[in-house]
Design a protein around this motif. Structure first.
Motif, PDB file in Angstrom:
ATOM      1  N   ILE A 195       0.855  -1.190   0.000  1.00  0.00           N
ATOM      2  CA  ILE A 195       0.000   0.000   0.000  1.00  0.00           C
ATOM      3  C   ILE A 195       0.894   1.245   0.000  1.00  0.00           C
ATOM      4  O   ILE A 195       2.030   1.209   0.472  1.00  0.00           O
ATOM      5  N   GLU A 196       0.352   2.331  -0.516  1.00  0.00           N
ATOM      6  CA  GLU A 196       1.092   3.569  -0.737  1.00  0.00           C
ATOM      7  C   GLU A 196       1.951   3.987   0.477  1.00  0.00           C
ATOM      8  O   GLU A 196       3.133   4.274   0.356  1.00  0.00           O
ATOM      9  N   SER A 197       1.324   3.999   1.668  1.00  0.00           N
ATOM     10  CA  SER A 197       2.044   4.520   2.836  1.00  0.00           C
ATOM     11  C   SER A 197       3.211   3.638   3.248  1.00  0.00           C
ATOM     12  O   SER A 197       4.049   4.052   4.042  1.00  0.00           O
ATOM     13  N   ARG A 198       3.278   2.429   2.743  1.00  0.00           N
ATOM     14  CA  ARG A 198       4.362   1.499   3.138  1.00  0.00           C
ATOM     15  C   ARG A 198       5.434   1.342   2.059  1.00  0.00           C
ATOM     16  O   ARG A 198       6.342   0.525   2.211  1.00  0.00           O
TER      17      ARG A 198
ATOM     18  N   GLU B 142       3.898   3.461  12.272  1.00  0.00           N
ATOM     19  CA  GLU B 142       3.370   2.129  11.997  1.00  0.00           C
ATOM     20  C   GLU B 142       1.902   2.025  12.424  1.00  0.00           C
ATOM     21  O   GLU B 142       1.135   1.259  11.858  1.00  0.00           O
ATOM     22  N   ALA B 143       1.535   2.810  13.440  1.00  0.00           N
ATOM     23  CA  ALA B 143       0.151   2.763  13.943  1.00  0.00           C
ATOM     24  C   ALA B 143      -0.713   3.869  13.319  1.00  0.00           C
ATOM     25  O   ALA B 143      -1.824   4.121  13.789  1.00  0.00           O
ATOM     26  N   ASP B 144      -0.189   4.527  12.276  1.00  0.00           N
ATOM     27  CA  ASP B 144      -0.921   5.599  11.595  1.00  0.00           C
ATOM     28  C   ASP B 144      -1.309   6.746  12.537  1.00  0.00           C
ATOM     29  O   ASP B 144      -2.395   7.315  12.436  1.00  0.00           O
ATOM     30  N   ARG B 145      -0.398   7.025  13.469  1.00  0.00           N
ATOM     31  CA  ARG B 145      -0.504   8.213  14.314  1.00  0.00           C
ATOM     32  C   ARG B 145       0.682   9.112  13.972  1.00  0.00           C
ATOM     33  O   ARG B 145       1.542   8.741  13.177  1.00  0.00           O
ATOM     34  N   LYS B 146       0.761  10.274  14.640  1.00  0.00           N
ATOM     35  CA  LYS B 146       1.850  11.200  14.358  1.00  0.00           C
ATOM     36  C   LYS B 146       2.571  11.573  15.651  1.00  0.00           C
ATOM     37  O   LYS B 146       2.124  11.201  16.741  1.00  0.00           O
ATOM     38  N   LEU B 147       3.646  12.342  15.487  1.00  0.00           N
ATOM     39  CA  LEU B 147       4.447  12.711  16.653  1.00  0.00           C
ATOM     40  C   LEU B 147       4.633  14.221  16.685  1.00  0.00           C
ATOM     41  O   LEU B 147       4.886  14.837  15.651  1.00  0.00           O
TER      42      LEU B 147
END
Ligand SMILES: Cc1ncc(COP(=O)(O)O)c(C=O)c1O
Length: 407
Positions: free
Chosen positions: A10-13, A145-150
């Motif tokens: 998938i795109e994000s990976r 990896e968990a589709d969160r941000k920092l």
């Protein structure tokens, strides 16, 4: 047929970095050492003795060896064995009955697993985790990896103390923007800076969170990966957290990796304090479900060994004695570093622990020049991380000279 003509990821990976940069540096240092060069390798995040060998506490090794075949072979309960969870809770809250009475826990593969569950359970997808601007790199990997941000706040103020003003502003902003805050604080012996907060700093953090807790959901996770290696009483800060009990989620990432020198055993726990029994049962269910939905269950033999190290008094006290001896070796390296670096290098107050960070604008370039001199450190943004846990005391002056670029 044409291989590779179609992208299946998938795109994000599709653009994930293929190698952990710290492991890559370590590999390069080891290869050069194997070719006969005198290398100082300050990249390894594990305790090494003065001959460069991994330190293994003999009592920990014995506890692992004495686990039965059946324990190694069988599944553990999804949330971890009850004996292990009780032992971790007792270990954490020996002096804090209020926290102990409100605690629930799940076993996780190391502290990393605990961090993962906190991110997935206390932030909505797309929301931002909050931590200090110097942080352990995998925090970013875990949120990604968990589709969160920092998001980060400035760690140090002008006096070199934890910048609670910056924390206050960040919490305020996040509550306005996303209605919730999950704050990771790695203390004591923060990776990568080596910083350990004092009681007044804990009090100030708690005051900030307390002030904002009525505006939205506030969760504090204390990443305790190095708590057995601090210079003070590692559980003293717990009392300071009490004003938050019931107002904020109090989470603790507990890890056996460093405490018992068994990094590869992958034993840890996420502990959550919720005084309300209904909320606690909900939390327990959510965390247990998260275990089932990720790694299913942890390694039962590892849980058994660590449980015994926590509850068998004779084994626990011999382990503490052995760890104290190792801490003395580490502490001598820290003193040697402070003696050589004072006045020559800019770095935070450093009283013990695996790492220290030295501030440099030209961190990346300097790390490359240092490599040419056979001294390996890890560049982070605006600084170099120095793993004294893996450098012999006799090599510390050479390490400091290389950092200071003295001839
Ligand atoms: C700051 C910090 N947190 C958590 C961990 C987790 O380690 P583990 O998953 O082995 O318990 C580490 C390990 O290096 C660490 O440095």
């Amino acid at each position: 047929m044409l291989w590779g003509s179609m992208a299946h990821l998938i795109e994000s990976r599709t653009n994930r970095p293929s190698d952990d940069p710290i492991f890559a540096l370590n590999r390069e240092a080891s290869a050069r050492r194997a070719r006969g060069e005198a290398i100082v390798n300050a990249t390894v995040g594990a305790l090494l003795d003065d001959d460069g060998k991994l330190v293994v506490l003999p009592s920990s090794a014995r506890a692992v060896r004495e686990v039965s075949e059946e324990e190694w072979a069988a599944y553990a309960p999804i949330a971890g064995t009850p004996g292990f969870l009780a032992a971790v809770i007792d270990d954490l809250f020996a002096g804090s009955p209020e926290l102990k009475a409100s605690a629930c826990a799940v076993a996780t593969p190391g502290g990393s697993g605990a961090l993962r569950h906190a991110i997935a359970s206390y932030l909505e997808p797309g929301q931002k985790l909050l931590t200090t601007n110097y942080y352990w790199g995998p925090y970013l990997t875990l949120v990604d990896e968990a589709d969160r941000k920092l998001e980060t706040f400035e760690m140090f103020d002008a006096e070199g103390k934890l910048d609670t003003g910056a924390l206050d502003r960040a919490v305020d902003r996040q509550l306005s923007e996303q209605g919730r805050v999950l704050l990771f604080l790695n203390d004591p012996c923060h990776n990568p800076t080596g910083y350990s907060m004092r009681t007044d700093e804990w009090r100030a953090v708690v005051a900030v969170l307390d002030r904002h807790a009525s505006r939205g959901s506030v969760s504090l996770l204390v990443d305790m990966a190095y708590f057995a290696y601090g210079s003070g009483e590692p559980r003293a800060f717990m009392q300071e957290l009490l004003p938050l009990l019931g107002k904020a989620a109090l989470l603790f990432a507990w890890s056996a990796s460093k405490t018992f020198t068994h990094y590869g055993l992958r034993v840890g726990a996420l502990v959550a304090c919720e005084p309300d029994p209904t909320e606690r049962a909900r939390t327990e269910a959510a965390l247990s479900y998260a275990c089932r939905g990720t790694w299913s269950n942890c390694n039962r033999g590892g849980l058994a060994a660590i449980t015994r190290l926590l509850v068998d008094e004779a084994l626990a006290s011999s382990c503490t004695r052995e760890r104290d001896a190792v801490r003395a070796v580490l502490s001598a390296r820290v003193s040697a570093f402070n003696a050589a670096a004072k006045g020559r290098l800019a770095y935070p107050r450093y009283e013990g622990g695996f790492f220290v960070t030295v501030f440099f604008q030209d961190a990346l370039e300097r790390a490359c020049r240092m490599k040419e001199r056979g001294v390996f450190v890890v560049p982070v943004k605006g600084a170099l991380r120095v793993a004294l846990c893996s450098v012999a005391e006799r090599d510390v002056p050479r390490l400091v000279d290389a950092l200071a670029e003295s001839p």
